[in-house]
Design an enzyme around this catalytic site. Structure first.
Site, PDB file in Angstrom:
ATOM      1  N   SER A   1      -6.396   5.896  -0.885  1.00 51.70           N
ATOM      2  CA  SER A   1      -5.855   5.593  -1.293  1.00 51.70           C
ATOM      3  C   SER A   1      -4.566   6.790  -1.989  1.00 51.70           C
ATOM      4  CB  SER A   1      -6.367   5.645  -2.813  1.00 51.70           C
ATOM      5  OG  SER A   1      -7.064   5.952  -3.202  1.00 51.70           O
TER       6      SER A   1
ATOM      7  N   LYS B   1      -3.864  -4.693  -8.223  1.00 49.59           N
ATOM      8  CA  LYS B   1      -2.826  -3.910  -7.795  1.00 49.59           C
ATOM      9  C   LYS B   1      -1.627  -4.900  -7.218  1.00 49.59           C
ATOM     10  CE  LYS B   1      -5.358  -0.245  -6.937  1.00 49.59           C
ATOM     11  NZ  LYS B   1      -7.224   0.499  -6.369  1.00 49.59           N
TER      12      LYS B   1
ATOM     13  N   HIS C   1      -5.576  -1.614  -1.514  1.00 49.18           N
ATOM     14  CA  HIS C   1      -4.415  -0.508  -1.683  1.00 49.18           C
ATOM     15  C   HIS C   1      -3.652  -1.454  -0.241  1.00 49.18           C
ATOM     16  CE1 HIS C   1      -3.754   2.553  -4.380  1.00 49.18           C
ATOM     17  NE2 HIS C   1      -5.570   2.498  -4.340  1.00 49.18           N
TER      18      HIS C   1
HETATM   19  C1  LIG Z   1      -7.949   0.129  -6.880  1.00 49.04           C
HETATM   20  C2  LIG Z   1      -9.823   0.721  -6.196  1.00 49.04           C
HETATM   21  C3  LIG Z   1     -10.820   0.190  -6.315  1.00 49.04           C
HETATM   22  C4  LIG Z   1     -10.919  -0.652  -7.609  1.00 49.04           C
HETATM   23  O1  LIG Z   1     -10.398  -1.739  -8.034  1.00 49.04           O
HETATM   24  P1  LIG Z   1     -10.249  -2.062  -9.703  1.00 49.04           P
HETATM   25  O2  LIG Z   1     -10.665  -3.303  -9.270  1.00 49.04           O
HETATM   26  O3  LIG Z   1      -9.239  -1.594 -10.248  1.00 49.04           O
HETATM   27  O4  LIG Z   1     -11.720  -1.655 -10.558  1.00 49.04           O
HETATM   28  C5  LIG Z   1     -11.684  -0.069  -5.135  1.00 49.04           C
HETATM   29  N1  LIG Z   1     -11.195   0.409  -4.709  1.00 49.04           N
HETATM   30  C6  LIG Z   1     -10.344   0.884  -4.171  1.00 49.04           C
HETATM   31  C7  LIG Z   1     -10.088   1.629  -2.558  1.00 49.04           C
HETATM   32  C8  LIG Z   1      -9.127   1.207  -4.766  1.00 49.04           C
HETATM   33  O5  LIG Z   1      -7.744   1.927  -4.162  1.00 49.04           O
END
Ligand SMILES: *Cc1c(COP(=O)(O)O)cnc(C)c1O
Length: 404
Positions: free
Chosen positions: A190, A249, A218
């Site tokens: 990310s 997301k 992502h």
């Molecule tokens: C955003 C993200 C998370 C965390 O996700 P949440 O649901 O906000 O806890 C975990 N792994 C990756 C790769 C992320 O980008």
């Protein structure tokens, strides 16, 4: 240690972080998430700015259909369960969402967590023991790193995307006598917007008989056919056994995580995963919003096409201006500036121009690799992007980052 000494110690830490120019400040947003948001500045002024840093890839965070579904569930199912799932916290909506995300991703079943951070925090400890091994990418998300730390399996790490190194670590794990070996990787890294080479990774893993887990936070909803993520993009859905992901997301932007995979995996997680057993059920409105968002994402070829076109356009505009970008095709477009102070100054200058971006620096990226991580959204128009690119050019010239 007295309480006074403890608080003095924390105050000194704070001053050191500020002196390094690394203190993160949060700006308050007064509107829903979207292409344009209303923010309150520290001086109390409010204004509307373009937002280029949300994970709102498909623009579903404030989609009327998602909001309506959430509102209806709030009315029909209440605010919350006041229980973990196994005691008295499982509503029809939870099981519907688990079945829906599993079907979307082509897996047997899925299990919900309060967040993907919790999904990653629980999945390794519940599935692997001290006889086993986990081999993980050096750039994996903090939640995978923490989840792996919590399990008793032997840990091996390979250099980001280096398949020869992965091969060597897998051989090492096998030579060490591991019973089961799991490879864990982000589908998309990310900070950089790098898409993992899952075609190569699944082939290497298969040679060593390793189970493959991909965190596709992502990618789910936005990459690959139907938005089914990086395994579908690479055409290796069969070779990726376990998926973790988020509803925070592309899939509505609210909250909630999941693990999707073989029935045996999901069944054991429901019995053993500690963040599932010891943390509250998702609110029904959140589950219903996620259900609506999955429908929109699955049918969202137009949204994905706009997102990809936006990424190509904005990337080209910034490159022409002379900014240093990391190469790639993901809607994460990092603008590399070097030092944290420069990232902070560029973000501040852009804010003055009416463009909301955030500087990233240590500890979330390596020292000297500070950046502005821009993220494209299907909610942004071509005009929005041109406005933002013009602002970037002016701010970049003022700071001497680009010529002209
Ligand atoms: C955003 C993200 C998370 C965390 O996700 P949440 O649901 O906000 O806890 C975990 N792994 C990756 C790769 C992320 O980008």
């Amino acid at each position: 240690m007295t309480q006074r000494a403890f608080l003095d110690h924390l105050a000194a830490e704070r001053r050191a972080i500020e002196a390094d120019g690394l203190w993160k400040r949060e700006r308050e947003i007064l509107s829903p998430q979207g292409a344009r948001i209303t923010v309150r500045d520290p001086d109390g002024r409010t204004r509307t700015v373009l937002n280029l840093c949300a994970n709102n890839y498909l623009g579903l965070a404030n989609h009327p259909g998602v909001v309506a579904a959430a509102r209806a569930a709030l009315e029909s199912h209440g605010n919350g369960l006041a229980s973990v799932r196994f005691i008295c916290g499982t509503q029809d909506l939870h099981r519907a969402l688990e079945a829906r995300i599993a079907a979307y991703l082509g897996k047997d079943d899925a299990i919900l967590f309060a967040a993907c951070f919790d999904a990653n925090g629980g999945v390794f400890e519940a599935l692997l023991g001290s006889e086993d091994a986990v081999v993980s990418d050096s750039l994996n998300h903090a939640s995978l790193i923490d989840g792996i730390r919590l399990c008793k399996a032997r840990r091996y790490r390979y250099r980001n995307g280096d398949m020869d190194d992965l091969d060597a670590r897998l051989a090492e794990a096998r030579a060490g006598g591991a019973r089961f070996v799991m490879v864990a990787t982000d589908g998309v890294f990310s900070m950089d917007g790098i898409i993992a080479d899952l075609a190569a990774l699944t082939a290497v893993a298969a040679r060593h008989g390793a189970v493959v887990l991909v965190d596709d936070c992502h990618a789910t909803g936005l990459l690959g056919p139907g938005g089914r993520g990086t395994p579908a993009l690479a055409g290796v859905e069969e070779g990726v056994h376990i998926l973790t992901g988020t509803f925070g997301k592309a899939l509505g932007g609210a909250l909630g995580g999941y693990v999707a995979g073989p029935q045996a995996v999901v069944d054991i997680l429901r019995q053993r995963a500690r963040p599932y057993l010891f943390s509250n059920a998702l609110p029904p409105a959140v589950a219903a919003g996620a259900l609506a968002a999955i429908d929109l994402a699955e049918a969202g070829e137009d949204l994905r096409a706009r997102l990809a076109a936006n990424a190509r356009h904005f990337r080209a505009r910034l490159e022409t201006t002379g900014f240093r970008l990391l190469p790639g095709h993901h809607p994460i477009i990092p603008v590399m500036v070097g030092e944290a102070a420069v990232a902070q100054a560029l973000a501040a200058a852009l804010h003055e121009e009416g463009v909301f971006v955030t500087g990233f620096f240590v500890p979330v990226v390596p020292r000297g690799a500070a950046r502005i991580r821009t993220q494209m959204s299907a909610a942004l128009s071509r005009e929005d992007l041109d406005l933002a690119a013009d602002a970037f050019a002016r701010a970049g010239r003022a700071l001497g980052l680009v010529g002209g």
